[in-house]
Every structure is written in structure tokens, then in C-alpha cells.
Design an enzyme around this catalytic site. Sequence first.
Site, PDB file in Angstrom:
ATOM      1  N   ARG A 201       0.856  -1.194   0.000  1.00 53.48           N
ATOM      2  CA  ARG A 201       0.000   0.000   0.000  1.00 53.48           C
ATOM      3  C   ARG A 201       0.886   1.236   0.000  1.00 53.48           C
ATOM      4  O   ARG A 201       1.708   1.419   0.921  1.00 53.48           O
ATOM      5  CB  ARG A 201      -0.874   0.051   1.270  1.00 53.48           C
ATOM      6  CG  ARG A 201      -1.747  -1.170   1.495  1.00 53.48           C
ATOM      7  CD  ARG A 201      -3.021  -1.103   0.664  1.00 53.48           C
ATOM      8  NE  ARG A 201      -3.708  -2.375   0.675  1.00 53.48           N
ATOM      9  CZ  ARG A 201      -4.782  -2.637   1.407  1.00 53.48           C
ATOM     10  NH1 ARG A 201      -5.289  -1.709   2.184  1.00 53.48           N
ATOM     11  NH2 ARG A 201      -5.359  -3.822   1.343  1.00 53.48           N
ATOM     12  N   GLU A 203       0.961   4.065   1.126  1.00 54.26           N
ATOM     13  CA  GLU A 203       0.354   4.962   2.115  1.00 54.26           C
ATOM     14  C   GLU A 203       1.025   6.331   2.096  1.00 54.26           C
ATOM     15  O   GLU A 203       2.238   6.418   1.995  1.00 54.26           O
ATOM     16  CB  GLU A 203       0.509   4.373   3.529  1.00 54.26           C
ATOM     17  CG  GLU A 203      -0.232   3.070   3.756  1.00 54.26           C
ATOM     18  CD  GLU A 203      -1.749   3.235   3.759  1.00 54.26           C
ATOM     19  OE1 GLU A 203      -2.236   4.382   3.785  1.00 54.26           O
ATOM     20  OE2 GLU A 203      -2.435   2.202   3.705  1.00 54.26           O
ATOM     21  N   ARG A 209      -0.279   2.722  12.633  1.00 47.79           N
ATOM     22  CA  ARG A 209      -0.844   1.423  12.229  1.00 47.79           C
ATOM     23  C   ARG A 209      -0.776   1.139  10.733  1.00 47.79           C
ATOM     24  O   ARG A 209      -1.326   0.153  10.265  1.00 47.79           O
ATOM     25  CB  ARG A 209      -2.272   1.302  12.718  1.00 47.79           C
ATOM     26  CG  ARG A 209      -3.183   2.339  12.139  1.00 47.79           C
ATOM     27  CD  ARG A 209      -4.527   2.283  12.802  1.00 47.79           C
ATOM     28  NE  ARG A 209      -5.438   3.148  12.095  1.00 47.79           N
ATOM     29  CZ  ARG A 209      -6.691   2.855  11.837  1.00 47.79           C
ATOM     30  NH1 ARG A 209      -7.192   1.714  12.228  1.00 47.79           N
ATOM     31  NH2 ARG A 209      -7.463   3.692  11.214  1.00 47.79           N
ATOM     32  N   HIS A 210      -0.130   2.018   9.964  1.00 51.49           N
ATOM     33  CA  HIS A 210      -0.037   1.787   8.523  1.00 51.49           C
ATOM     34  C   HIS A 210       1.389   1.499   8.085  1.00 51.49           C
ATOM     35  O   HIS A 210       2.312   2.235   8.422  1.00 51.49           O
ATOM     36  CB  HIS A 210      -0.546   3.009   7.756  1.00 51.49           C
ATOM     37  CG  HIS A 210      -2.022   3.167   7.835  1.00 51.49           C
ATOM     38  ND1 HIS A 210      -2.625   4.016   8.716  1.00 51.49           N
ATOM     39  CD2 HIS A 210      -3.014   2.564   7.150  1.00 51.49           C
ATOM     40  CE1 HIS A 210      -3.939   3.935   8.568  1.00 51.49           C
ATOM     41  NE2 HIS A 210      -4.204   3.061   7.627  1.00 51.49           N
ATOM     42  N   GLU A 352      -9.196  -1.547  13.833  1.00 45.62           N
ATOM     43  CA  GLU A 352      -9.567  -2.558  12.830  1.00 45.62           C
ATOM     44  C   GLU A 352      -8.423  -3.530  12.559  1.00 45.62           C
ATOM     45  O   GLU A 352      -7.291  -3.121  12.355  1.00 45.62           O
ATOM     46  CB  GLU A 352      -9.937  -1.816  11.537  1.00 45.62           C
ATOM     47  CG  GLU A 352     -10.304  -2.730  10.399  1.00 45.62           C
ATOM     48  CD  GLU A 352     -10.092  -2.066   9.046  1.00 45.62           C
ATOM     49  OE1 GLU A 352     -10.479  -0.897   8.886  1.00 45.62           O
ATOM     50  OE2 GLU A 352      -9.523  -2.735   8.172  1.00 45.62           O
ATOM     51  N   SER A 355     -11.145  -6.712   7.478  1.00 44.73           N
ATOM     52  CA  SER A 355     -12.373  -6.300   6.815  1.00 44.73           C
ATOM     53  C   SER A 355     -12.783  -7.427   5.880  1.00 44.73           C
ATOM     54  O   SER A 355     -11.938  -8.161   5.357  1.00 44.73           O
ATOM     55  CB  SER A 355     -12.220  -4.963   6.111  1.00 44.73           C
ATOM     56  OG  SER A 355     -11.528  -5.129   4.931  1.00 44.73           O
ATOM     57  N   ARG A 403      -0.828  -6.058  12.260  1.00 46.23           N
ATOM     58  CA  ARG A 403      -1.843  -5.411  13.112  1.00 46.23           C
ATOM     59  C   ARG A 403      -2.360  -6.363  14.174  1.00 46.23           C
ATOM     60  O   ARG A 403      -2.604  -5.970  15.302  1.00 46.23           O
ATOM     61  CB  ARG A 403      -3.028  -4.950  12.268  1.00 46.23           C
ATOM     62  CG  ARG A 403      -2.767  -3.609  11.716  1.00 46.23           C
ATOM     63  CD  ARG A 403      -4.008  -2.774  11.646  1.00 46.23           C
ATOM     64  NE  ARG A 403      -3.710  -1.725  10.675  1.00 46.23           N
ATOM     65  CZ  ARG A 403      -4.611  -1.050  10.008  1.00 46.23           C
ATOM     66  NH1 ARG A 403      -5.889  -1.300  10.204  1.00 46.23           N
ATOM     67  NH2 ARG A 403      -4.261  -0.127   9.160  1.00 46.23           N
TER      68      ARG A 403
END
Length: 429
Positions: A201, A203, A209-210, A352, A355, A403
Amino acid sequence: MVVRGKGFTVQCLVTTQGEGVSRRMVKFAATLNRESIVDAIGVVFDPMIPIKGTTQQVELHVRKLYCVSKAMPTLPINVEDASRSDAEIEAALQRGVQLPRVNQDTRLNFRVIDIRTRANQGIFRIQSQVGTIFRQFLLSENFDEIQTPKLTPGSSEGGSAVFKLDYKGHPACLAQSPQLHKQMAICGDKNRVFVIGPVFRAEDSYTHRHLCEFTGLDVEMEIKKHYSEVMDIVDRLFVAIFDVLNERCQKELEAIGSQYPFKPLKYKPKTLRLTFEEGVQMLKDAGVEVDPLGDLNTEAERKLGQLVLERYDTEFYILHRYPLAARPFYTMPCYDNALYSNSFDVFIRGEEIISGGQRVHVPELLVERCQACGVDVNTISYYIDSFRYGAAPHGGFGAGLERVVMLFCALGNIRKASLFPRDPRRMVP
Ligand code: 4AD
């Protein structure tokens, strides 16, 4: 001297009183630099006085000592310094002693030394266990492990968080998730699959958290009647992961907690499920207004986590039936109300970790959803076409390994749960 291995430490005595130990050998032992690798052969003794500062309550009286690899005399960071908890440093300060504090960037710059601390040995053992239990559980439930391409022609999750590259003159990118290909595997008559692999990703934000690269734990399966079948797997799988970690990894959890104190995760044998509407109502009752047809922001997720803990005494729960507008194009709208979707997020301590949901397996509806979400159908025609050859209803979910570890152990920063983290500012070591 103290010898360390795999997070355990033992005191070793090299004295001329030991059988066959010469003065030369004692001198040789004194020349060994910290962090050198040694082979020590000796006799284990139970000391009369309890030993402080080592994990093992025995002493090794060394008879033979070999240096396998000599470390340089001064290392960029000291394992002892890197092992101290904040509380220890604060307590020393109260006594007027300033102990060195190793900051996160320095740790990551010299990660090879940093991961020698007991806490880090524990963290990465837990990480390895999460992957192992994930795999074992799913294999025992008749899922097949598959591999999906990491070089892809376009994005799978939408948005701009994509690493673009040139693929022999064609635009391409690094896979944002195995989403499209794990679904295509289901179209290929594999009715239950999982993938463990890197996910990329691009980001832009630098958060706790990323990461720009993480390990995706992905599942996809046929659905017979209802997307709750997918939530049932999440429930049993993650409760199994937490149970096994608590049973098998007591020493590791204790080592982590001694440097980064945390409370054990509160979870139930049957995971709590709330609808998004129920969550919004709980927030509203607590004076927090959120868009009932939008997504929850990080703050609202945290707040809901607190409210759930107070009311249901659990820090692990599933929030389902999300507003359709907050979900990716491939998400199946609810049959009874298309403002909502057959989808869910899963939270640990208000953040989270997963998902998931049911996917659109009807090509005409998928094209419609792509258009509504601004996804160019031409870039994913290979995927949409897969549903034209006969495709069963299906759903799945994706979790981020780092995570899961960060939140299970309440580490506060995902970089602590990644061996060599990749974030917007770091690609080395
Ligand atoms: O929520 P995400 O983006 O969902 C998907 O990738 C879907 N294809 C999954 C599905 O099967 N529906 O990512 C899934 C999980 C998140 O819940 C989070 O745990 C983790 O991946 N994650 C990240 N972890 C670290 N750094 C990032 N930048 C992450 N982005 C997502």
C-alpha cells in the site's frame, strides 16, 4: 559472563577452579566482546543464592569455551539498553540515574541487534505462531492454501495507495491485496481458499498502524446461505488463535509485557456481533455524532471500542452490515436495503484488524457497482469476465498480520510488530 540464546540468558562462570580450566582460558574469556557468538561446554549447577538478571535460575561452570564469531568492540546499540522498559528508565531517573533510552528509529536502523532483546524475540515468535495457527486452522477446515500474483495490472482496493511500476512497457502495480485473484480462484471451483503473503500500500500518511508493505492473511469461501458463514470462520479462527497464543506462548507474552506492559486481551468464546446501525446508536447515546451512512473514523472506532468494552466486557468484536457507500466496489449490497452491505470489520481494542464480506458475483451488478464507485471496468475486465462462466456466491476477509500482533500485545506501534518495516519514510534495512 552472561550467555544469551533465543531470548533466554544464563550466567556462565569461567574460573581456574573449574576442572581443566587454564589461566589462558580465563584470560581468553575476558577478551570476548559483548554479543560475540560462543560455544560453551560445562556443568550446570544449582546456585545457593538466587540469580538476578538472567532468565535461567542455574549457572554453567564452563570447562571449554570456543569463540564462533567475534563481535566488534563497540556496537551501535547495546542489547541491555534496548531491553529496558520506560518504567525502569523513569525509576532510575527518580534515583538521579540517567539510563540510555534507545529510540524507535535507532532501533530500526540497527534492527539486527534490536531484535535480540527478549521482548522482540517474544514478538516475532508470536508473529510466527499467528501465521502457523492461521494456516493449521484453515487446513483443518478444508481450505486450500493458494498463491496469487503480486504483480498486477491495476489496483484492487481503489484509491491512490498503489505502487505503480513499468511491466515491460505496460503500466502495472504491486498487489494491494489478493482480493481479485482469490475470488477468481473461487470461480475456478476452489470452494475454500486462503493466502498468506505480502501486500503493498503506497500509504501517504505516517501513522502508528499503517505500513507500505505488510503480510496479508486472506480467506475466500463459497457461501451457502448468508454472509454470517464468513463471520463464523472469523470467529472460530481468531478465538483459536488467541486461545493457542495464551496457552503456548506464556513465556513470550511475559517477555513482551516486561518491556512493554499490557493487559491480556479480553475476548469471548463466541465473538460479539453488532450491526453498524447498533454501533452508530451506541456512539450517539454517548454524544458522538457520526454519518450513519458513511465510514467510522479512527476516533469513532476507538470510542466504540471503549463503549463495547464497558457494556459487553470484550475487546474483540465484529461490526457488520456496513453502509454500502463505505465499502469497495466488489461488496455485495444487502438484499433488503441497498444502502447497506453484506460486509463487516473486526476490531481489537478499538482498532480494525479485519475487513470482509460477501462479494458481488453477478457480472451485471458488478459493472454497475464499478461505475458507481468510479472504477474503470476496462482495467479489470479479466476479473469481471470470471463471473460470466458460472460463479458461486462467495465472501471472505483480509487481516493484517502485523496489526493482529500489535493489537493482541497492545504494542502501540505497528513497526514493533514488523521485522523490517516499510513505511513512507523507511525502506532500509
Ligand atoms: O481493509 P483492507 O484494505 O481490506 C482488504 O484488503 C480487502 N481485500 C479484504 C477483504 O477480503 N475484504 O485490508 C485488510 C486488513 C485491514 O483490516 C488491516 O488489518 C490490514 O489489512 N491493513 C494494513 N496493515 C498495515 N498497514 C496498512 N497500510 C494496512 N492496510 C490494511
